[in-house]
Design a protein around this motif. Structure first.
Motif, mmCIF file in Angstrom:
data_model
loop_
_atom_site.group_PDB
_atom_site.id
_atom_site.type_symbol
_atom_site.label_atom_id
_atom_site.label_comp_id
_atom_site.label_asym_id
_atom_site.label_seq_id
_atom_site.Cartn_x
_atom_site.Cartn_y
_atom_site.Cartn_z
ATOM 1 N N LEU A 315 0.818 -1.227 0.000
ATOM 2 C CA LEU A 315 0.000 0.000 0.000
ATOM 3 C C LEU A 315 0.850 1.275 0.000
ATOM 4 N N PRO A 316 1.907 1.387 0.805
ATOM 5 C CA PRO A 316 2.760 2.588 0.701
ATOM 6 C C PRO A 316 3.636 2.492 -0.552
ATOM 7 N N HIS A 317 4.030 3.621 -1.081
ATOM 8 C CA HIS A 317 4.964 3.591 -2.212
ATOM 9 C C HIS A 317 6.398 3.369 -1.719
ATOM 10 N N PHE A 318 6.634 3.839 -0.487
ATOM 11 C CA PHE A 318 8.014 3.842 0.012
ATOM 12 C C PHE A 318 8.198 2.873 1.172
ATOM 13 N N ARG A 319 9.392 2.281 1.224
ATOM 14 C CA ARG A 319 9.677 1.277 2.242
ATOM 15 C C ARG A 319 10.163 1.904 3.532
ATOM 16 N N MET A 320 9.780 1.293 4.631
ATOM 17 C CA MET A 320 10.305 1.690 5.925
ATOM 18 C C MET A 320 11.812 1.433 5.905
ATOM 19 N N GLY A 321 12.577 2.233 6.618
ATOM 20 C CA GLY A 321 14.015 1.986 6.680
ATOM 21 C C GLY A 321 14.773 2.754 5.612
ATOM 22 N N PHE A 322 14.050 3.372 4.675
ATOM 23 C CA PHE A 322 14.675 4.200 3.652
ATOM 24 C C PHE A 322 13.961 5.541 3.630
ATOM 25 N N THR A 323 14.651 6.558 3.123
ATOM 26 C CA THR A 323 13.999 7.849 3.018
ATOM 27 C C THR A 323 12.918 7.799 1.950
ATOM 28 N N PRO A 324 11.698 8.230 2.297
ATOM 29 C CA PRO A 324 10.647 8.248 1.288
ATOM 30 C C PRO A 324 10.794 9.434 0.339
ATOM 31 N N SER A 325 10.095 9.367 -0.788
ATOM 32 C CA SER A 325 9.998 10.484 -1.717
ATOM 33 C C SER A 325 11.387 10.956 -2.136
ATOM 34 N N ALA A 326 11.587 12.291 -2.226
ATOM 35 C CA ALA A 326 12.882 12.783 -2.697
ATOM 36 C C ALA A 326 13.744 13.326 -1.558
ATOM 37 N N GLY A 327 13.127 13.635 -0.415
ATOM 38 C CA GLY A 327 13.905 14.179 0.700
ATOM 39 C C GLY A 327 13.836 15.691 0.712
ATOM 40 N N LYS A 328 14.723 16.329 -0.055
ATOM 41 C CA LYS A 328 14.699 17.795 -0.110
ATOM 42 C C LYS A 328 13.605 18.218 -1.080
#
Ligand SMILES: Cc1cc2nc3c(=O)[nH]c(=O)nc-3n(C[C@H](O)[C@H](O)[C@H](O)COP(=O)(O)OP(=O)(O)OC[C@H]3O[C@@H](n4cnc5c(N)ncnc54)[C@H](O)[C@@H]3O)c2cc1C
Length: 464
Positions: A315-328
């Motif tokens: 369901l989420p696009h981004f994995r836990m343990g990593f920075t989601p999206s682009a950050g800045k």
């Protein structure tokens, strides 16, 4: 616009997309990069994206209900900080912060009532594996699991899906501490309208100390991504495209009259996997995992290519343990009534030349209507048009009113945790239960202990 976006002369603001992404990409693949470091480096206290420097560094941590109550009684003004993922100043304080980060336990999982009760510091990333391992699931998740459940529900955070309400619609009970330090318990079953007024509370009603969510039996999912869906297909088949999966996300840079990526998240029902066709309304099925911003590594994204996996890893696009999206980055998002989806999307598309230079990616999602007073989906099935911007606030702040003007015929409601310039008069017009919410806030917080500049401006219509 009153937000103070301290860019600290970031060279980023003058970079083109390619250079910007190159800078991000090294950092993105390492877990928990720069935005989180700003919290810890002795730098000023900032939000996750780093675009807001908070108005104070005074912070107190409470580890129990009694500690929260004692703190609330003693303080005359403060804000609770969740995981600091809002892009505007809704969580800011010039006085004091309270964090309840260490209150992050599951209080009860009740198979009878199909609910789970958690402490306020818990994130979805902590809760989901716990639930899954015991055979349970939540109905939906946002693009990332890193956010606190209390903070996310307080701002009506959402995922996608025609039939899926936002994350706050899963809340069935709340415990909060009002300005007098008293414990207030509210439930969907017993407190009707008051409960519906309190769930999307914008941090204005008190400190949430427990939150109860509906659960359902765990399920498996598959995620497929398609590339390059022509806008003309979207225009002619919007409803069919949006109902093609349990959760659908459309990513576009508004260039070349196409949706760059279509993310379809399907539930596997009774062991039947989804047989994804190689083409979807003219878009081609991707043959490798993709990041929503195609130029970035997909390493921090959830598994695609139809590989079956548990609900919380699809369901989420981004994995836990990593920075989601682009950050800045910066983010804005507008909710418009579902029936105006195509018109609204085309209205934004007309601005593609202006938007292009400052955009990292846009996302279009649909959300079911609900009955929570301050939810942007209150009594309105909605389509959301989201913008992930480069961190170029001077330019973005000039663009937002242009986009808002273009969307004005559809009375857009802004995401409470993202950047917007819509006036408070318009907000009062568009959120019909806002006067009731103000009254409810005054009941729990007569002297404005939980208010800040954002709430005074947008909700209470006064200057602090
Ligand atoms: C990379 C990224 C991706 C995102 N993706 C999505 C998405 O897919 N969908 C979406 O809708 N949004 C998304 N967001 C926005 C995000 O979900 C919201 O901003 C959300 O509010 C973040 O929760 P938080 O705990 O970090 O909130 P904070 O910014 O810490 O706080 C938000 C509000 O909640 C209040 N609050 C927090 N905890 C408590 C408590 N215990 N009691 C009372 N009030 C409390 C705060 O006072 C504040 O008013 C995204 C944000 C980022 C940075």
């Amino acid at each position: 616009m009153v937000y103070t976006h301290l860019d600290r002369a970031r060279p980023i603001s003058s970079m083109n997309k390619r250079a910007f992404l190159k800078l991000c990409s090294t950092a993105l693949t390492s877990p928990f990069i720069s935005p989180l470091l700003s919290w810890a480096t002795g730098d000023k206290l900032r939000n996750w994206a780093g675009n807001i420097e908070y108005g104070t560094e005074q912070s107190h941590s409470a580890g129990s209900l009694e500690e929260v109550r004692e703190y609330v009684r003693k303080q005359s003004k403060f804000k609770v900080l969740g995981t600091r993922h809002c892009f505007n100043k809704i969580a800011d304080s010039t006085d004091q912060f309270l964090t309840v980060k260490t209150m992050d336990k599951v209080v009860a999982l009740d198979p009878e009532t199909r609910t789970v009760t958690v402490e306020p510091g818990m994130t979805y990333g902590q809760l989901c594996p716990y639930l899954d391992s015991r055979g349970w699931a939540l109905h939906n998740l946002a693009s990332l699991p890193h956010i606190s459940i209390a903070g996310a529900c307080s701002t009506a955070t959402h995922g996608s899906g025609d039939k899926n309400g936002n994350l706050a619609t899963a809340v069935s009970a709340l415990e909060l501490i009002n300005a007098g330090g008293d414990v207030v318990k509210l439930s969907r079953q017993q407190d009707g309208e008051t409960f519906r007024g309190a769930v999307v509370g914008l941090g204005a009603l008190g400190v949430i100390t427990k939150i109860t969510l509906d659960v359902q039996p765990r399920f498996m999912m598959q995620q497929h991504v398609y590339e390059n869906l022509p806008f003309r297909e979207l225009k002619d088949h919007f409803d069919t495209i949006e109902s093609a999966a349990y959760s659908v996300s459309l990513f576009t840079d508004w260039q070349k009259e196409r949706i760059n990526e279509v993310w379809l998240k399907n539930r596997i029902e009774q062991g039947r996997t989804f047989d994804a066709p190689s083409e979807f309304f003219g878009a081609k099925r991707a043959t490798k995992n993709l990041h929503p911003i195609a130029e970035l590594s997909a390493e921090n994204c959830t598994e695609q290519l139809g590989v079956p996996g548990p609900w919380y890893e699809r369901l989420p696009h981004f994995r836990m343990g990593f920075t989601p999206s682009a950050g800045k980055e910066l983010q804005s998002e507008y909710f418009v009534p579902r029936e105006h989806a195509v018109e609204a999307i085309l209205a934004v598309e007309r601005l593609h030349d202006q938007i292009g230079p400052h955009l990292l990616i846009s996302e279009i999602r649909t959300i079911a209507a609900d009955d929570l007073w301050m939810s942007p989906c209150y009594k309105q099935s909605s389509v959301t048009i989201h913008f992930t911007w480069k961190q170029e606030w001077p330019a973005v702040s000039k663009l937002l009113p242009v986009i808002e003007k273009e969307l004005a015929p559809f009375h857009p409601r802004p995401h409470w945790g993202k950047l917007f310039t819509i006036s408070s008069e318009q907000l009062h017009f568009r959120y019909e239960r806002l006067p009731d919410f103000v009254e409810l806030s005054r009941k729990y917080d007569p002297d404005g202990k939980f208010r800040n500049e954002f709430l005074n401006k947008h909700i209470f219509g006064t200057v602090s």
